[in-house]
Scaffold this motif. Structure first.
Motif, PDB file in Angstrom:
ATOM      1  N   HIS B  54       0.864  -1.184   0.000  1.00  0.00           N
ATOM      2  CA  HIS B  54       0.000   0.000   0.000  1.00  0.00           C
ATOM      3  C   HIS B  54       0.897   1.230   0.000  1.00  0.00           C
ATOM      4  O   HIS B  54       1.674   1.429   0.923  1.00  0.00           O
ATOM      5  N   LEU B  55       0.773   2.039  -1.027  1.00  0.00           N
ATOM      6  CA  LEU B  55       1.740   3.129  -1.203  1.00  0.00           C
ATOM      7  C   LEU B  55       1.045   4.436  -1.537  1.00  0.00           C
ATOM      8  O   LEU B  55       0.157   4.492  -2.383  1.00  0.00           O
ATOM      9  N   ILE B  56       1.451   5.490  -0.830  1.00  0.00           N
ATOM     10  CA  ILE B  56       1.132   6.856  -1.255  1.00  0.00           C
ATOM     11  C   ILE B  56       2.432   7.415  -1.783  1.00  0.00           C
ATOM     12  O   ILE B  56       3.428   7.469  -1.053  1.00  0.00           O
ATOM     13  N   ASP B  57       2.453   7.800  -3.056  1.00  0.00           N
ATOM     14  CA  ASP B  57       3.700   8.210  -3.684  1.00  0.00           C
ATOM     15  C   ASP B  57       3.695   9.719  -3.889  1.00  0.00           C
ATOM     16  O   ASP B  57       3.047  10.221  -4.797  1.00  0.00           O
ATOM     17  N   LEU B  58       4.397  10.449  -3.026  1.00  0.00           N
ATOM     18  CA  LEU B  58       4.439  11.907  -3.172  1.00  0.00           C
ATOM     19  C   LEU B  58       5.339  12.280  -4.349  1.00  0.00           C
ATOM     20  O   LEU B  58       6.461  11.793  -4.437  1.00  0.00           O
ATOM     21  N   PRO B  59       4.847  13.149  -5.243  1.00  0.00           N
ATOM     22  CA  PRO B  59       5.641  13.494  -6.421  1.00  0.00           C
ATOM     23  C   PRO B  59       6.831  14.403  -6.113  1.00  0.00           C
ATOM     24  O   PRO B  59       7.758  14.474  -6.896  1.00  0.00           O
ATOM     25  N   VAL B  60       6.805  15.114  -4.989  1.00  0.00           N
ATOM     26  CA  VAL B  60       7.958  15.929  -4.598  1.00  0.00           C
ATOM     27  C   VAL B  60       8.286  15.629  -3.131  1.00  0.00           C
ATOM     28  O   VAL B  60       7.463  15.099  -2.399  1.00  0.00           O
TER      29      VAL B  60
END
Lengths: 114, 229
Positions: B54-60
């Motif tokens: 389960h991943l939340i991938d922040l773009p910065v």
């Protein structure tokens, strides 16, 4: 260093601190950013309460008068702050650009899938 | 869905993330977790996707406070009762999650996994810093927190809401001081912690010194002026 200058320094530092604390109270500024101004005010207060320090450091670096040393120090600190703010602004703009582009590109790709 | 969400902020943890999350997923399936990749420049996000985490991938890159807040926003939206801050570098041991959960259900707002509740604090530069922060907390709140810099903390629903929505809620000791002063109830649970598995720590001597100055100024001076709500 005249009494007037000392009073001005104290007044300026107290005002800076009050303004900063007010911003923090209303959650308008991050603590990381407030810390510079708190330290800055502390430096001004130290120099106005202990003018001997300004005389000593003025002799050390060879400025004509202790007040000149204080002006120089303030200008230097502000220059450093302006520089670091410029760097941060650039970084913020770069991140904003990246975010806007990412959102727009993803929206377009989502549109194609439908 | 479990009551608890484990939030794992990860910045450049490609060496460690599989071991840390793998153990949670294999041996502790009763707890939900989410990895928040904080704009890593290495393969952290890619590994997580490949493993199906389960991943939340922040773009910065937002920094720890921003990454953790993202996890708590997720916990708040999904209606989790409790959230746990858990490092992605292998320092924190999942065997202590259940004891912390039991403790917080006794009615606390925050439970800290403490290395020094019953154990003695060893003498080192880092522990000197820990003692100074402990003293500052004691002075401003009257409460003794034995391990204020521990990065393994559990929060209840009310805290989740505040951390998710407000400014100046970094997961650090100064926020702790502010919350305790405003009536938050804090408990500690004795734990053991590991050294980080691989990779360099962010805490170089210079960064540690900066961190200390920031924390002490913030706790002793700035937090006193904050208004809640």
């Amino acid at each position: 260093m005249s009494t007037m200058l000392r009073i001005c320094l104290i007044a300026a530092s107290v005002l800076t601190t009050v303004m900063m604390m007010n911003k923090i109270r209303r959650s308008r500024v991050q603590i990381e950013d407030a810390i510079f101004w708190v330290l800055f005010s502390l430096v001004l207060i130290v120099f106005s309460v202990f003018p001997g320090l300004a005389y000593w450091m003025s002799d050390l670096v060879g400025t004509q008068a202790p007040s000149n040393f204080i002006f120089m120090l303030v200008i230097f600190l502000l220059l450093v702050k302006v520089f670091s703010l410029t760097v941060r602004l650039s970084q913020t703009e770069a991140r904003l650009r990246e975010l806007v582009q990412k959102i727009a590109l993803e929206e377009m790709e989502d549109g194609h899938e439908k | 869905m479990s009551k608890l969400l484990i939030v794992i902020p990860a910045y450049n943890e490609q060496e460690n993330i599989v071991r840390v999350v793998g153990e949670l997923a294999d041996h502790y399936p009763q707890f939900d977790y989410v990895v928040v990749n904080d704009g890593s420049s290495d393969g952290t996000a890619e590994i997580c996707r490949r493993q199906g985490y389960h991943l939340i991938d922040l773009p910065v890159n937002l920094g720890l406070a921003g990454a953790f807040q993202t996890g708590l926003k997720y916990a708040y939206r999904r209606g989790y009762e409790y959230a746990l801050q858990f490092d992605g570098d292998g320092q924190h041991l999942p065997e202590y999650i259940q004891p912390m959960l039991d403790k917080i259900q006794e009615g606390y707002d925050i439970v800290i996994a403490s290395r020094f509740l019953t154990e003695k604090k060893p003498w080192s530069m880092r522990m000197l810093g820990s003692n100074l922060i402990q003293l500052a907390l004691k002075l401003t709140t009257g409460v003794t927190v034995h391990d204020p810099t521990s990065g393994m903390r559990m929060f209840n629903r009310g805290m989740i809401r505040e951390f998710a929505q407000r400014l100046n809620y970094g997961p650090e000791p100064d926020t702790l001081s502010y919350l305790i002063k405003n009536g938050a109830r804090v408990a500690e649970v004795q734990v053991r912690m590991e050294e980080r598995l691989a990779g360099a720590s962010y805490l170089t001597p210079i960064n540690s010194a900066k961190y200390m100055v920031r924390m002490l100024l913030s706790i002793l001076l700035i937090q006193n002026f904050r208004k809640r709500g």
